[in-house]
Each structure stands twice: as structure tokens, then as C-alpha cells.
Design a protein around this motif. Structure first.
Motif, PDB file in Angstrom:
ATOM      1  N   HIS A 255      48.742  -5.166 -28.016  1.00 16.99           N
ATOM      2  CA  HIS A 255      49.372  -5.228 -29.305  1.00 16.99           C
ATOM      3  C   HIS A 255      49.205  -6.662 -29.882  1.00 16.99           C
ATOM      4  O   HIS A 255      49.933  -6.774 -30.991  1.00 16.99           O
ATOM      5  CB  HIS A 255      50.591  -4.668 -29.332  1.00 16.99           C
ATOM      6  N   HIS A 256      48.650  -7.554 -29.403  1.00 16.57           N
ATOM      7  CA  HIS A 256      48.699  -8.905 -29.671  1.00 16.57           C
ATOM      8  C   HIS A 256      49.838  -9.505 -30.026  1.00 16.57           C
ATOM      9  O   HIS A 256      50.286 -10.152 -31.050  1.00 16.57           O
ATOM     10  CB  HIS A 256      47.569  -8.794 -31.147  1.00 16.57           C
ATOM     11  N   VAL A 257      50.510  -9.480 -29.099  1.00 21.21           N
ATOM     12  CA  VAL A 257      52.159 -10.183 -29.210  1.00 21.21           C
ATOM     13  C   VAL A 257      51.784 -11.414 -29.167  1.00 21.21           C
ATOM     14  O   VAL A 257      51.078 -12.404 -28.356  1.00 21.21           O
ATOM     15  CB  VAL A 257      52.751  -9.694 -27.919  1.00 21.21           C
ATOM     16  N   THR A 258      52.707 -12.227 -30.083  1.00 21.06           N
ATOM     17  CA  THR A 258      52.971 -13.611 -30.463  1.00 21.06           C
ATOM     18  C   THR A 258      53.951 -14.307 -30.063  1.00 21.06           C
ATOM     19  O   THR A 258      53.907 -15.191 -29.819  1.00 21.06           O
ATOM     20  CB  THR A 258      52.438 -13.699 -31.920  1.00 21.06           C
ATOM     21  N   VAL A 259      55.006 -13.314 -29.877  1.00 21.52           N
ATOM     22  CA  VAL A 259      56.385 -14.180 -29.359  1.00 21.52           C
ATOM     23  C   VAL A 259      57.104 -13.564 -28.371  1.00 21.52           C
ATOM     24  O   VAL A 259      56.931 -12.165 -28.176  1.00 21.52           O
ATOM     25  CB  VAL A 259      57.172 -14.129 -30.690  1.00 21.52           C
ATOM     26  N   TRP A 260      57.411 -14.204 -27.242  1.00 23.68           N
ATOM     27  CA  TRP A 260      58.139 -13.722 -26.192  1.00 23.68           C
ATOM     28  C   TRP A 260      59.777 -14.280 -26.367  1.00 23.68           C
ATOM     29  O   TRP A 260      59.993 -15.243 -26.575  1.00 23.68           O
ATOM     30  CB  TRP A 260      57.552 -14.368 -24.712  1.00 23.68           C
ATOM     31  N   HIS A 261      60.396 -13.370 -25.978  1.00 22.52           N
ATOM     32  CA  HIS A 261      61.850 -13.482 -26.414  1.00 22.52           C
ATOM     33  C   HIS A 261      62.875 -12.825 -25.266  1.00 22.52           C
ATOM     34  O   HIS A 261      62.998 -11.692 -25.210  1.00 22.52           O
ATOM     35  CB  HIS A 261      62.282 -13.088 -27.809  1.00 22.52           C
ATOM     36  N   ALA A 262      63.297 -13.813 -24.368  1.00 20.24           N
ATOM     37  CA  ALA A 262      63.844 -13.122 -23.150  1.00 20.24           C
ATOM     38  C   ALA A 262      64.823 -14.143 -22.447  1.00 20.24           C
ATOM     39  O   ALA A 262      64.600 -15.409 -22.692  1.00 20.24           O
ATOM     40  CB  ALA A 262      63.007 -12.434 -22.086  1.00 20.24           C
ATOM     41  N   ALA A 263      65.572 -13.723 -21.374  1.00 17.41           N
ATOM     42  CA  ALA A 263      66.199 -14.823 -20.452  1.00 17.41           C
ATOM     43  C   ALA A 263      65.436 -15.433 -19.502  1.00 17.41           C
ATOM     44  O   ALA A 263      64.281 -14.838 -19.299  1.00 17.41           O
ATOM     45  CB  ALA A 263      67.295 -14.057 -19.630  1.00 17.41           C
ATOM     46  N   PRO A 264      65.861 -16.767 -19.155  1.00 20.76           N
ATOM     47  CA  PRO A 264      64.857 -17.444 -18.065  1.00 20.76           C
ATOM     48  C   PRO A 264      64.547 -16.713 -16.890  1.00 20.76           C
ATOM     49  O   PRO A 264      63.560 -16.847 -16.448  1.00 20.76           O
ATOM     50  CB  PRO A 264      65.452 -18.620 -17.988  1.00 20.76           C
ATOM     51  N   GLY A 265      65.415 -15.847 -16.280  1.00 25.30           N
ATOM     52  CA  GLY A 265      65.360 -15.239 -15.397  1.00 25.30           C
ATOM     53  C   GLY A 265      64.130 -14.240 -15.422  1.00 25.30           C
ATOM     54  O   GLY A 265      63.398 -14.087 -14.419  1.00 25.30           O
ATOM     55  N   LEU A 266      63.940 -13.558 -16.561  1.00 27.36           N
ATOM     56  CA  LEU A 266      63.025 -12.564 -16.797  1.00 27.36           C
ATOM     57  C   LEU A 266      61.598 -13.446 -16.924  1.00 27.36           C
ATOM     58  O   LEU A 266      60.548 -13.066 -16.432  1.00 27.36           O
ATOM     59  CB  LEU A 266      63.000 -11.707 -18.233  1.00 27.36           C
ATOM     60  N   THR A 267      61.794 -14.557 -17.524  1.00 24.45           N
ATOM     61  CA  THR A 267      60.621 -15.347 -18.099  1.00 24.45           C
ATOM     62  C   THR A 267      59.997 -15.872 -16.691  1.00 24.45           C
ATOM     63  O   THR A 267      58.673 -16.040 -16.753  1.00 24.45           O
ATOM     64  CB  THR A 267      61.008 -16.565 -19.056  1.00 24.45           C
ATOM     65  N   ALA A 268      60.560 -16.244 -15.774  1.00 18.70           N
ATOM     66  CA  ALA A 268      60.229 -16.711 -14.526  1.00 18.70           C
ATOM     67  C   ALA A 268      59.175 -15.629 -14.217  1.00 18.70           C
ATOM     68  O   ALA A 268      58.226 -15.947 -13.363  1.00 18.70           O
ATOM     69  CB  ALA A 268      61.344 -17.073 -13.493  1.00 18.70           C
ATOM     70  N   ARG A 472      74.140 -26.052   2.005  1.00 18.44           N
ATOM     71  CA  ARG A 472      73.108 -25.005   2.502  1.00 18.44           C
ATOM     72  C   ARG A 472      71.914 -24.870   1.298  1.00 18.44           C
ATOM     73  O   ARG A 472      72.409 -24.776   0.247  1.00 18.44           O
ATOM     74  CB  ARG A 472      73.643 -23.727   2.992  1.00 18.44           C
ATOM     75  N   LEU A 473      70.673 -24.850   1.895  1.00 19.56           N
ATOM     76  CA  LEU A 473      69.506 -24.521   0.864  1.00 19.56           C
ATOM     77  C   LEU A 473      68.837 -23.590   1.429  1.00 19.56           C
ATOM     78  O   LEU A 473      68.398 -23.418   2.652  1.00 19.56           O
ATOM     79  CB  LEU A 473      68.823 -25.742   0.681  1.00 19.56           C
ATOM     80  N   GLU A 474      68.466 -22.434   0.641  1.00 21.26           N
ATOM     81  CA  GLU A 474      67.858 -21.157   1.033  1.00 21.26           C
ATOM     82  C   GLU A 474      66.621 -21.089  -0.121  1.00 21.26           C
ATOM     83  O   GLU A 474      66.864 -20.911  -1.227  1.00 21.26           O
ATOM     84  CB  GLU A 474      68.633 -20.057   1.127  1.00 21.26           C
ATOM     85  N   LEU A 475      65.280 -21.094   0.539  1.00 20.23           N
ATOM     86  CA  LEU A 475      64.341 -20.593  -0.423  1.00 20.23           C
ATOM     87  C   LEU A 475      64.231 -19.151  -0.322  1.00 20.23           C
ATOM     88  O   LEU A 475      64.302 -18.276   0.305  1.00 20.23           O
ATOM     89  CB  LEU A 475      62.826 -21.269   0.327  1.00 20.23           C
ATOM     90  N   VAL A 476      64.044 -18.777  -1.732  1.00 22.11           N
ATOM     91  CA  VAL A 476      64.022 -17.189  -2.002  1.00 22.11           C
ATOM     92  C   VAL A 476      62.778 -16.729  -2.594  1.00 22.11           C
ATOM     93  O   VAL A 476      62.170 -17.556  -3.252  1.00 22.11           O
ATOM     94  CB  VAL A 476      65.174 -16.869  -3.046  1.00 22.11           C
ATOM     95  N   GLY A 477      62.334 -15.597  -2.376  1.00 26.17           N
ATOM     96  CA  GLY A 477      61.060 -14.948  -2.831  1.00 26.17           C
ATOM     97  C   GLY A 477      61.389 -14.642  -4.427  1.00 26.17           C
ATOM     98  O   GLY A 477      60.579 -14.358  -5.130  1.00 26.17           O
ATOM     99  N   ALA A 478      62.514 -13.950  -4.446  1.00 25.33           N
ATOM    100  CA  ALA A 478      63.074 -13.508  -6.169  1.00 25.33           C
ATOM    101  C   ALA A 478      64.469 -13.688  -6.216  1.00 25.33           C
ATOM    102  O   ALA A 478      65.226 -13.585  -5.130  1.00 25.33           O
ATOM    103  CB  ALA A 478      62.656 -12.225  -6.407  1.00 25.33           C
ATOM    104  N   PHE A 479      64.841 -13.862  -7.436  1.00 22.69           N
ATOM    105  CA  PHE A 479      66.380 -14.086  -7.653  1.00 22.69           C
ATOM    106  C   PHE A 479      66.968 -12.609  -7.916  1.00 22.69           C
ATOM    107  O   PHE A 479      66.278 -11.833  -8.684  1.00 22.69           O
ATOM    108  CB  PHE A 479      66.839 -14.875  -8.725  1.00 22.69           C
ATOM    109  N   PRO A 480      68.151 -12.284  -7.722  1.00 20.97           N
ATOM    110  CA  PRO A 480      68.818 -11.204  -8.383  1.00 20.97           C
ATOM    111  C   PRO A 480      68.976 -11.393  -9.725  1.00 20.97           C
ATOM    112  O   PRO A 480      69.428 -12.460 -10.432  1.00 20.97           O
ATOM    113  CB  PRO A 480      69.995 -11.125  -7.550  1.00 20.97           C
TER     114      PRO A 480
END
Length: 850
Positions: A255-268, A472-480
Motif C-alpha cells: 500500500h506504499h506506506v510512507t509514515v511509520w508512527h509507533a512506540a519505540p518498543g514496536l519500532t525495535a 546485574r546485566l542480562e541480555l534478552v532476546g526480546a523485551f516484554p
């Protein structure tokens, strides 16, 4: 209730209330959302306004449909919107604007009491919903329930829309802390900042925005208003695609989307997918507007790497009653050194002022409380944010009370730690949360990059005092993520909460067992040290303190079973990560009885990416492909109808129409008792096998209101001897009991079947093997139900992950009952796509098709 009046309002004299006129800040003439929608319908009437799976609308069609609904709304009273994602949510918002009534969201998955409370709180007697939700939900007497998908549009555009610029346009989730859980935003608070933002981004009729956020907060409202008010179109994904990056990209390209508008969590998620994919970029995407949480420079860097370096990335901050957005900041090339984008400068003549405790304006670089307000009068509202103004009138938000902690006697701002981590070139995103008297940092590596906790800590040592480093530092595969698509820091904080390591468990039936053998403890310590890559590990050491990740802890449990014969409870090991807890399971393993030794072998790494899992499945690893060309004995073709087997398939979408009770009876009939017909002994038997003919697996059923003809809402036990349903409770499990990937299927299903192992019915004969035999029986029942469902014109969707606690409460289960499998059911929707088909489509998107 006027929610804003519950905030602390401050009337400032002109001398203490500067009108910040930052360069580029523009305000247009005061108007309403409805008037702008009407103007777009007149100017861009035949151009697309809404693009969705089930229906497209032009700007003229949108206003004509919305006006038909608006004529039935008792303006200016607030109107509730209870819809699932689709074109209907856009029409609902437009209808409220045309009527001049403020809207608010009623979550379709929320209980009836929440709906009724919100309606009473806001004095609303009108609900806009979809026809299938109208039949499933009970509303207070006197409520006008308008079904959006059944409205007949008017034939002529109205002369004008309702409302005034200063009147409320919507009630959205309060993100700035002005008081209460809702913030009231006026038409002016919607129109002024969005038109200014649209001007800065040069948005127009050719632009299209992909709406992946749920309606209800500033992002959800802005993603609909921004394209429509500037003459463009909004692209609305299916509910099932709201968290699927591959589907987003497919829609962007189609659909030739030109604008993305979301939270950084989804944008990641989008950035990670695009960088990994590499050759499937949405060529038309030219701008990304991020809001709802801090925008980390690492995300900007990787998003541009996935889309293109010329992508315009903008961060916006919500203003609550002062406007949907109060500030904006475009990301530049040098922002990577800062770690997090500043809040920036104000939009649409909104005002954002940093005040001290005496309500004096703070000098440049001096922090204070951020106050916001619309243009014009002298009213400012205190927010929960601490901020400061830096050079050029730019605002920086420093955090709030939840981000300020004390570590080792020193004050620490968690946002500063996140910002420092985000400057690492191999980081995609970071979140730091308090953990007792210390902090825990969760870090996600950038796609294709190798990152270690030691490397991140070394990076931080050059940027902050060693006393302030994360404990403590933990590497994660995905954030909740929360429902708005933001990193859910509350979930992370609960995970990081300190917990005492319990003593090694001793089974009550074996009082003389004592502690695990010392030799076994030494072997387990050596195994843990090898997996974690450290020199030595003590039995009582918290493995997280030496950098253990959740993946390494799972690997430790797997290797402990393979090498040492310890069958550990992985969930408990994740909660209490130490070798002492690991070896405590050794005694339980010995009690379980001897089993043949499993050969020592290296297990592959667990695949968690859904597309990679689909590719793995498509390769058919269970097939002996080395036998394709080997000689063998050809078997005659089966005499049965092969099409009958082919018709059995998993259904994930169900029609909204109620299921006739006769079809449900035909489905459950395959589970009834069949005496003397199987086995020839006359003993109780069923059409599926069971260990010792005990049949310990019980079948329960839940039915939402109005979804099965003649069956009231509630939970039922299926009585196999009498072939009848016995009601055990009035409630059905909440949608949240299911994993998010299954919630769309759960929401549309007409009923759910729960296969429950009643262990006291089999343990006296089979002991430790009882649960295994229950699983075998549940598999046989599932296969039987899946086959019979085809003939009954029903579809079933087996699901695995489930919150057994909330479901067990609805079913009235006891401590000895365990839900071993669940099937969602209903009449298959015409556009249903199987899970295999869906994953295949995602794999095709990543792999370019095969």
C-alpha cells in the motif's frame, strides 16, 4: 467527571509564564477535528482515507458513514468506542468528531464491570461497537449500542460538524501524570500539534500511515488523526498482524506506506526484522514518528540501517490536556553520542515550561518540574516529569520518581544508565529497572551483532562511577511489551525483584536422604562454570551475578539432565539461579525410577524467532530424507477417501455467528461412553485409548455469552456417560489467559475445550508415569476431536501456552487437576488462514518465496 480538574492547576502571572515561541513553531486557525475531516472529504473526496482487510473507504465515504452514526449520538455527551482493530475504529473516531462528542475506549476484552464503571464515570449512554461484539456484551439499561458495520451512510455531506475548538475531543490514557487514569484533550489540543507536525513532515494526500498501535492512548489517537487531517490515508492491519513485523512490511510495500508512527518498543521489532531481512525494505517509507517512551539513539541508528539513511526520524512527547503531543525532536546524525533524543521544542504553540519548587522558571540547564499547557491562557498543569531546558530552548526529560533511585548511597537516574548503554554500537535497546537496593539492566543486542555483558559493563565504566553500575546485566532476546507497544518496565521490575534462594529441597517421604552427594555438587559447579565461561562457581552463588542469561540457565538445565541425570524444573531454576537449587532436583530424579541412559549428545540452540521456526518446519526435519532414493516395498494405495484426511486442519479464525448446539453435540459425541462396542467386554469404554481403561482426562468447556445457541455463558463439565453439559461456574477465562499470539483466535472463538488430567484417577496404578499417560490420552482425544470437527462443520485450534491459574479458577479445578491441552473452536471464518499457512507466509516474506 472532568478528569483534568483533578490535576494540580497553576495560574501564572504573565511575568512568570513565558510564551515560548521557538523557531518554526506554527499555529493554524482554530477549528475542530470534524471540520477538518469535512474539508478533506470536499477536497480529496475520491482519494483513499482508510485501507483495511475487510473494507476500504475514501474520504467522502468515511465522512458519509461517520455522519450517519453521528446523527444517532446524543452530543455533546461522551461516547464509548468498543471495537476490535479494523476500519470500524476509524469510522467510530470520525463519528464522534462529526457529532461533537468526545470519545473514550472500552477494551473489548475487559470485563463487563469495567465497561459499566467507565460509562458511569464519564456519564456516557452511547457505545459504538461491531455487530459481533454487540451480541456478546451486556450493557447498562438505556445504553444506545450502535453497530458500526451495519450503518447505512447518508447520501450528502453535512454542512458543518459539531463541537468547538475548546471542547473535549477525546479521553485518552494519562501518560504525563496530570491526575487520574485519563486525560482530556480538546479539539484544539488535537488539531494544533498535528497540523504543525504534518507541516514539518510535509504530509499530504499522497501519504499513507500504518496504524499498528491500539486505540486509547496518544499514539493510538494520533495514528488515525495525523493522516486523515492532512488528507492522507491510514492503513489498518488485521488484529493478528499488530505484532508481526513481516506482515507490517508486506502491508507497507503493498500500500506504499510512507509514515511509520509507533512506540519505540514496536519500532525495535521493525528495525530488527528489516536489518535481518536486508532485501525487503519498504521503499516508500520516508518518516518515522516515535512516541510514548524515550527514543534511544541506538534504535534510530539501526532503524535507518534497515530502511535507509535518509529516513526522517522524529520523537514526540505527549502533553495530556495540553495536546496529543507537546514537543517534537528530529533525530540528527550526532544524536548517537547523547544516547536518548531530547524532548525537543513545542508544537502548535503548546507550552512546556520547567518550574522550580517556588514556581519560578528554572534557568537553562537547571532541572525542575515540567509543566504543560495549551496556547493562549495562563493555565499550566504540573506533570510527573523532571526536565531541564538546554541550549536553543530544547527540553530534555530527565525522568520521574520511578526512574530516580539510590545505589550505594548515591542518587542515580535510571534514564541516564539507559542512555549510556544505548551509545554502544552493538546495542539495539536497553531498559534499566530498580532491583532491591541495586539495579538490573536488560539489554538487547542489535541484529547480527555479538554482545556480552562484560562488554557492556566495560562500555559503562568509561561513562559513570563504578558505584552506579548495574548490579546485574542480562541480555534478552526480546523485551516484554505493554498493550501500547512500549517496553513493559513493570514486568522487568518484577523479574528483577530480589528473591532469597530457597534451601535444597528434601522430599518429605525420604527423611534420611540428606544433602546431594558432594561429588555431584562439584560436577554441577564445573558444568555451570563451563557453560557460563567463568573460572569457578560456588554452589550458593547467584549465577546472574556472573552474567548468566536466561538462555544459559536453560542450557544448564538441559546439560545437567544429559550429563548428570538431574531433571531440573527450568522455571524454578530461572527464579532461583544457583547450582544449589539445580542439584536439589537430583533426589527427585532418583525417586522417579530408573530410565535408560540417554547417549551424551550436543543439543541444538533453541529457535525463538517465528520466521526461523517456520523455515525449520518447512525443511521437514522429522523425515528421513536420506531414504528418498533408497529401495523399498511399494504399498498399494489406500482404499479410503484421502480428501477426508486432507480436510482436517487447524483453524485460527472463527465466524461471529453463534454455533448451533447440534453441531457442538456432534463434536462432543465422539467422547461419550460406548459400552460393549469396543473391546467386547462390556466394560466402560470410549472411542480413544486410555492406560488401564481409567480415562483420567476430563473434558471441560467454556462458552462466552451468545456464542452457542441454547447454552448460557459459563464453564461446563462434559459428562461422558450421560452426554450432557453440567455447569460448574458462570465465568469464562479472560482473553489475557492466552499467549498474545493466540488471543485473536480466542477472541473470535465460540467455545474452548480444556483437557484436564485428574491425577488421583491414575496415580494409584501408575505412579510417576501417570502424567505421561494422561498426555498420551489427551493426544488421542485431540486427534479424534479434530477429525470429527470437519464433519460437524466446525473448526478447532489447538493452543499450548495458557495461564492455568486463571482458567482453573473458572473451571473450579482442584490442586490435583492439571490442564494438559486446550482447543479453541467455532464455525470457521471464510478468510481463515491456518497457523502453518500464516507462518509459511511470514517465511515467504523473509525468504522471498520458494
Amino acid at each position: 467527571m472532568d478528569v483534568v480538574r483533578s490535576a494540580a492547576e497553576i495560574m501564572l502571572p504573565e511575568a512568570r509564564n513565558p510564551q515560548t515561541g521557538f523557531p518554526g513553531q506554527v499555529r493554524g486557525p482554530a477549528t475542530t477535528v470534524g471540520e477538518l475531516l469535512l474539508a478533506a472529504a470536499r477536497e480529496h473526496g475520491d482519494r483513499p482515507a482508510v485501507i483495511a482487510a475487510r473494507r476500504d473507504l475514501t474520504h467522502r465515504e468515511l465522512v458519509l458513514t461517520a455522519s450517519a452514526l453521528a446523527s444517532q449520538i446524543a452530543a455533546p455527551a461522551p461516547v464509548g468506542i468498543c471495537v476490535e482493530p479494523g476500519w470500524e475504529q476509524v469510522v467510530a473516531v470520525a463519528a464522534a468528531a462529526m457529532a461533537g462528542s468526545p470519545w473514550f475506549v472500552l477494551d473489548p476484552s475487559a470485563p463487563r464491570s469495567a465497561h459499566w464503571h467507565r460509562l458511569a464515570e464519564l456519564g456516557s449512554t452511547t457505545v459504538l461497537t461491531q455487530s459481533w461484539l454487540a451480541t456478546r456484551t451486556e450493557w447498562p439499561e438505556g445504553t444506545a449500542v450502535l453497530e458500526i458495520d451495519r450503518v447505512i451512510p447518508v447520501t450528502e455531506l453535512p454542512a458543518r460538524a459539531g463541537g468547538r475548538p475548546e471542547s473535549p475531543a477525546c479521553f485518552i490514557a494519562d501518560e504525563v501524570g496530570v491526575g487520574g487514569d485519563l486525560a482530556t484533550v480538546s479539539h484544539d489540543g488535537v488539531v494544533a500539534p498535528l497540523l504543525d507536525l504534518g507541516r514539518r513532515l510535509e504530509l499530504g494526500a499522497d501519504d499513507r500511515l500504518l496504524a499498528v498501535s491500539l486505540l486509547g492512548d496518544a499514539l493510538g489517537a494520533s495514528q488515525l488523526y495525523l493522516p486523515l487531517l492532512t488528507g492522507g490515508a491510514v492503513v489498518v492491519p488485521d488484529d493478528i498482524d499488530l505484532r508481526t513485523p513481516a506482515a507490517w512490511v508486506e502491508l507497507m510495500r503493498a500500500h506504499h506506506v510512507t509514515v511509520w508512527h509507533a512506540a519505540p518498543g514496536l519500532t525495535a521489532l521493525l528495525a530488527e526484522h528489516l536489518v535481518q531481512r536486508g532485501d525487503d525494505r519498504p521503499d516508500g517509507l520516508r518518516a518515522a514518528v516515535l512516541g510514548g517512551e524515550p527514543v534511544q539513539a541506538a534504535l534510530v541508528r539501526w532503524l535507518r540501517r534497515g530502511v535507509g539513511t535518509d529516513l526522517t526520524v522524529v520523537g514526540v512527547e505527549g502533553g495530556g490536556p495540553a495536546g496529543l503531543w507537546i514537543t517534537w525532536q528530529a533525530a540528527g546524525e550526532s544524536d548517537g553520542r547523547q544516547g536518548v533524543l531530547p524532548a525537543g521544542t513545542t508544537l502548535g504553540e503548546g507550552r512546556a515550561v520547567v518550574l522550580g519548587e517556588t514556581l519560578d522558571v528554572c534557568p537553562t540547564w537547571v532541572p525542575g518540574r515540567l509543566h504543560v499547557g495549551p496556547h493562549g491562557d495562563g493555565t499550566l498543569v504540573a506533570t510527573r516529569w523532571t526536565a531541564r531546558q538546554v541550549t536553543g530552548g530544547v527540553l530534555e526529560i530527565l525522568g520521574d520518581d520511578s526512574t530516580r533511585v539510590t545505589v550505594s548511597g548515591h542518587a542515580l537516574n535510571l534514564r541516564e544508565v539507559e542512555s549510556a548503554i544505548a551509545t554502544h554500537e552493538d546495542v539495539l535497546a536497553a531498559a534499566v529497572v530498580p532491583a532491591g537496593d541495586n539495579t538490573t539492566a536488560y539489554v538487547k543486542a542489535a541484529p547480527g551483532r555479538t554482545l556480552t555483558g562484560a562488554a557492556v559493563l566495560d562500555h559503562l565504566r568509561g561513562r559513570m562511577s563504578p558505584y552506579l553500575l548495574p548490579g546485574r546485566l542480562e541480555l534478552v532476546g526480546a523485551f516484554p511489551l505493554d498493550r501500547w507497544g512500549r517496553i513493559d518496565r513493570q514486568v522487568l521490575a518484577r523479574q528483577a525483584a530480589p528473591a532469597e534462594i530457597p534451601p535444597a529441597r528434601v522430599a518429605p517421604t525420604s527423611p534420611a536422604r540428606g544433602a546431594p552427594p558432594a561429588d555431584l555438587v562439584r560436577q554441577a559447579c564445573a558444568l555451570a562454570a563451563r557453560i557460563l565461561g567463568v573460572a569457578d562457581v560456588e554452589p550458593d552463588l547467584n549465577l546472574l551475578d556472573v552474567g548468566a542469561s536466561s538462555v544459559q540457565l536453560v542450557q544448564l538445565a538441559v546439560q545437567a539432565e544429559a550429563e548428570l541425570g538431574i531433571q531440573a524444573d527450568v522455571e524454578e531454576l530461572l527464579r532461583f539461579p544457583s547450582v544449589g537449587v539445580l542439584v536439589s532436583f537430583a533426589a527427585d530424579t532418583a525417586d522417579a525410577g530408573s530410565t535408560p541412559d540417554e547417549p551424551d549428545r550436543e543439543r541444538p540452540e533453541l529457535i525463538v524467532d517465528p520466521v526461523a521456526r517456520s523455515v525449520f518446519t518447512d525443511n521437514r526435519p522429522g523425515l528421513r530424507q536420506d531414504m528418498d532414493e533408497a529401495p523399498g516395498v511399494a504399498l498399494p494405495d489406500p482404499t479410503g477417501d484421502p480428501a477426508a484426511l486432507a480436510r482436517r486442519r487447524t483453524r485460527r479464525r472463527f465466524a461471529r455467528t453463534p454455533v448451533p448446539v447440534e453441531r457442538l453435540a456432534e463434536l462432543l459425541g465422539c467422547l461419550r461412553r460406548v459400552d460393549g462396542l469396543i473391546g467386547g467386554t462390556g466394560a466402560p469404554r470410549h472411542a480413544y485409548p486410555s492406560a488401564g481403561s481409567l480415562y483420567p482426562v476430563r473434558v471441560y468447556l467454556t462458552v462466552p455469552e451468545g456464542r452457542v445457541e441454547g447454552v448460557e455463558q459459563g464453564a461446563y463439565y462434559y459428562h461422558p456417560d450421560d452426554h450432557r453439559l453440567v455447569r460448574v461456574g458462570p465465568s469464562v477465562p479472560p482473553e489475557a489467559a492466552h499467549a498474545w499470539v493466540n488471543r485473536e483466535a480466542a477472541r473470535s472463538s465460540a467455545f474452548a475445550l480444556y483437557l484436564v488430567a485428574h491425577l488421583p484417577a491414575i496415580e494409584p496404578l501408575y505412579g510417576a508415569r501417570a502424567r505421561d499417560y494422561c498426555l498420551f490420552e489427551a493426544g488421542a482425544i485431540t486427534q479424534l476431536l479434530m477429525g470429527v470437527a470437519v464433519g460437524a462443520d466446525l473448526g478447532l485450534c489447538p493452543v499450548g501456552e495458557l495461564d492455568g491459574g486463571s482458567v482453573g479458577g473458572s473451571l473450579g479445578l482442584g490442586a490435583s487437576d492439571e490442564i494438559v491441552h486446550t482447543l479453541l473452536g467455532g464455525t470457521p471464518a471464510e478468510d481463515d488462514e491456518s497457523q502453518a499457512g500464516m507462518l509459511g507466509r511470514l517465511a515467504g516474506l523473509r525468504g522471498g518465496g520458494r
